[in-house]
Design an enzyme around this catalytic site. Structure first.
Site, mmCIF file in Angstrom:
data_model
loop_
_atom_site.group_PDB
_atom_site.id
_atom_site.type_symbol
_atom_site.label_atom_id
_atom_site.label_comp_id
_atom_site.label_asym_id
_atom_site.label_seq_id
_atom_site.Cartn_x
_atom_site.Cartn_y
_atom_site.Cartn_z
ATOM 1 N N HIS A 99 -3.118 -5.298 1.899
ATOM 2 C CA HIS A 99 -2.401 -5.613 3.140
ATOM 3 C C HIS A 99 -2.562 -7.084 3.505
ATOM 4 O O HIS A 99 -3.500 -7.416 4.224
ATOM 5 C CB HIS A 99 -3.009 -4.805 4.299
ATOM 6 C CG HIS A 99 -2.832 -3.330 4.193
ATOM 7 N ND1 HIS A 99 -1.829 -2.653 4.824
ATOM 8 C CD2 HIS A 99 -3.553 -2.400 3.542
ATOM 9 C CE1 HIS A 99 -1.925 -1.366 4.573
ATOM 10 N NE2 HIS A 99 -2.969 -1.183 3.796
ATOM 11 N N GLU A 102 -0.769 -8.597 5.606
ATOM 12 C CA GLU A 102 -0.346 -8.754 7.013
ATOM 13 C C GLU A 102 -1.516 -8.651 7.980
ATOM 14 O O GLU A 102 -1.363 -8.919 9.173
ATOM 15 C CB GLU A 102 0.734 -7.712 7.358
ATOM 16 C CG GLU A 102 0.260 -6.278 7.560
ATOM 17 C CD GLU A 102 -0.040 -5.535 6.263
ATOM 18 O OE1 GLU A 102 -0.018 -6.167 5.187
ATOM 19 O OE2 GLU A 102 -0.332 -4.324 6.328
ATOM 20 N N CYS A 117 0.826 -1.210 0.000
ATOM 21 C CA CYS A 117 0.000 0.000 0.000
ATOM 22 C C CYS A 117 0.864 1.265 0.000
ATOM 23 O O CYS A 117 1.467 1.580 -1.023
ATOM 24 C CB CYS A 117 -0.987 -0.057 1.160
ATOM 25 S SG CYS A 117 -2.410 0.995 0.880
HETATM 26 N N1 LIG Z 1 -3.300 1.784 3.630
HETATM 27 C C1 LIG Z 1 -2.411 2.580 3.105
HETATM 28 O O1 LIG Z 1 -1.212 2.358 3.170
HETATM 29 C C2 LIG Z 1 -2.939 3.837 2.450
HETATM 30 C C3 LIG Z 1 -1.949 4.539 1.581
HETATM 31 C C4 LIG Z 1 -2.242 6.031 1.540
HETATM 32 N N2 LIG Z 1 -3.403 6.306 0.774
HETATM 33 C C5 LIG Z 1 -1.013 6.754 1.007
HETATM 34 O O2 LIG Z 1 -1.066 7.551 0.153
HETATM 35 O O3 LIG Z 1 0.049 6.522 1.471
#
Ligand SMILES: NC(=O)CC[C@H](N)C(=O)O
Length: 198
Positions: free
Chosen positions: A176, A178, A82
């Site tokens: 994610h 994890e 992410c």
């Molecule tokens: N769950 C997340 O890691 C979100 C990422 C977040 N939108 C970002 O720009 O970093």
């Protein structure tokens, strides 16, 4: 047999603890990384989810931006989830103007592409190279990959959007793993780290 690899989790911000637990379950020695000296001691690194703009700022403040870039360039295995995926993209869309990336994968990633926090969702995702059925992916303000270069391999697609990519020793997922108790993606990453040490 090669000894158990030491894998760091970048611990500037984000869901660090969950990755430490997942890595330990996937047979790695897991430890948080906040300082350049700690980075120097690990065989591989996970960059967690969180907020990529904050993580980028903290990496500058903690003196980690250049050491991280150098190790990624030198071929250290890295897995970004992410926000971590955003940190490893050569190019970001909808980022902040002053947002830094480490680079690592020749791809363009769009931040928050799957919507806002309250549009977060879970989905089963088939990931190339992972056996035993789809992985349950948790998507939280998740990015997607708009395009990849020739050296990058697309590993998973959700609703027509690329959500997992590998290029050399760099692995990224929009979601994610994890948070689910299913450690197969971490096992794949630990295998990548082992392969660089044998
Ligand atoms: N769950 C997340 O890691 C979100 C990422 C977040 N939108 C970002 O720009 O970093």
């Amino acid at each position: 047999m090669v000894s158990t690899p030491t894998i760091g989790v970048l611990a500037l911000q984000g869901d660090v603890r969950e990755h430490l637990v997942a890595l330990a379950s996937a047979d790695a020695l897991a430890r948080p990384v906040r300082r350049p000296e700690e980075l120097a001691e690990v065989d591989g690194l996970v960059i967690p989810g969180g907020e990529s703009t904050t993580m980028s700022k903290l990496a500058v403040i903690f003196g980690l931006l250049e050491p991280l870039r150098e190790r990624v360039r030198a071929g250290m295995p890295v897995y970004g989830t992410c926000a971590g995926m955003i940190m490893l993209a050569d190019k970001i869309l909808d980022g902040r103007e002053d947002q830094e990336t480490l680079g690592g994968i020749d791809m363009i990633v769009r931040r928050n592409a799957f919507g806002r926090q309250n549009e977060s969702f879970e989905a089963s995702v088939e990931v190339a190279g992972i056996e035993g059925g789809p992985v349950e992916g948790v998507f939280i303000r998740a990015p997607w990959v708009e395009s990849v270069g020739a050296a990058a391999e697309i590993l998973a697609v959700h609703n027509g959007h690329t959500v997992a990519v590998r290029q050399g020793n760099v692995l990224v997922t929009s979601f994610h793993p994890e948070l689910t108790g299913d450690h197969r993606v971490h096992e794949l990453f630990v295998k990548m780290v082992r392969a660089t040490r044998s």
